[in-house]
Design a protein around this motif. Sequence first.
Motif, PDB file in Angstrom:
ATOM      1  N   GLN A 320      65.725  31.807  39.763  1.00  0.00           N
ATOM      2  CA  GLN A 320      67.058  32.283  39.406  1.00  0.00           C
ATOM      3  C   GLN A 320      67.177  33.788  39.681  1.00  0.00           C
ATOM      4  N   GLU A 324      69.790  35.529  42.322  1.00  0.00           N
ATOM      5  CA  GLU A 324      70.728  36.563  41.869  1.00  0.00           C
ATOM      6  C   GLU A 324      70.523  37.851  42.666  1.00  0.00           C
ATOM      7  N   LYS A 344      76.542  35.427  31.794  1.00  0.00           N
ATOM      8  CA  LYS A 344      75.851  34.924  32.971  1.00  0.00           C
ATOM      9  C   LYS A 344      76.708  35.006  34.229  1.00  0.00           C
ATOM     10  N   ARG A 355      79.433  32.857  39.556  1.00  0.00           N
ATOM     11  CA  ARG A 355      78.200  32.535  38.847  1.00  0.00           C
ATOM     12  C   ARG A 355      77.221  31.890  39.821  1.00  0.00           C
TER      13      ARG A 355
END
Length: 395
Positions: A320, A324, A344, A355
């Motif tokens: 993750q 990102e 988030k 997102r």
Amino acid sequence: MEAFYRTHKYLVEHVNAPLRRYLMDEIDWTARLIGIKGTRGVGKTTFLLHYARENYGASNRHCLYVNLNNFYFQGHSLIEFAGRFVENGGQVLLIDQVFKMPDWSYQLRCCYDMYPNLQIVFTGSSVMRLKEENPEIGGVVRSYNLRGLSFREYLMIQTGENLPVYSLDEIIDNHELIVRQILSKVSPSVHFKNYLHHGFYPFFLEKTNYSENLLKTMSMMIEVDILLIKQIELKYLTRIKKLFYELAINAGKAPNISKLALDVETSRATVMNYIKNLADARLINIMHPVGEVHPKKPTKITLHNSNLLYAIYPINVEIQDVMETFAINSLWKDHKVSQPPHEKFFFIDENIKARITDAKRQTKPRTDKNTIYFRYNTEVGAGNNIPIWLLGFLY
């Protein structure tokens, strides 16, 4: 001068430039003074030599590449050298590592004023503020940034395919069609994981250990691009390196400025200054709430690109965090990325809510029709669900 011409000829003949960088077509080459900034390792020298080869060839004496690391410039001014070059018919002077000359901005302005038929293209560090901090050239220089390789550029090197650039609006509105067109040429998933690990800096093409090379490059960014150019005393080097390490192993989280100040034994204000320096050196990216900027406290700090994550802490890389980091860095070229505290989702240009999610999650998050979802672990998307790798086609 003959020694410089010989060096120029050799370097242009032997430059390894497997890709024509996207920036080549963004620059206004009619300008007389052009500054190309970029972090260490992104290929600024290769960019200059590629330009020389493409437009002049190796033997054309109207164009000359010089590196100010040359000891010749310890005893001779750039003004003097440029004058001799012009006397010999020179028209385009390509100057690498311009900051190695203490009064470089003054000398560039003198050359600009004294030799009206001379074009100067120079490279500098990403930490340099060409217009804001150098009033001598601020009004006449055209400044550009050379970034690391995009995923699109990496794919072109690896596959030989010619792949177009897409704007963010095009990706949001037409991603399903765009993906079908790309998939007819290449399979992004085959290369995406490798790009995230070692594709941002062009020196992955060299026959060296990429991670070791990157670690050395990162140290040079701090030791030269921050300490030397920002004129910070050498005794503070360990503090800045420790701060960077603490930020790196906690990347993706809101920084605790007070704790960081205690850890590196300095004040909160100094920590904030160091964080800004690390961001200018393209080692980290800083995110603030909408409408806020430095020196306000960041809501999140990520490493500048995913390759840095694998180089610093490879045994504890979270997918993750990697995604990102990739998304934020890809967007950063032409867009502003903001994030509210403790959320988030994030905002692109203050109005596009986005997102990053895993397409293979067993329990999918509740979706919002007003949010763009950039999804990993998938090659295709639908509606407001867009495959994240497509952000690698923004440049």
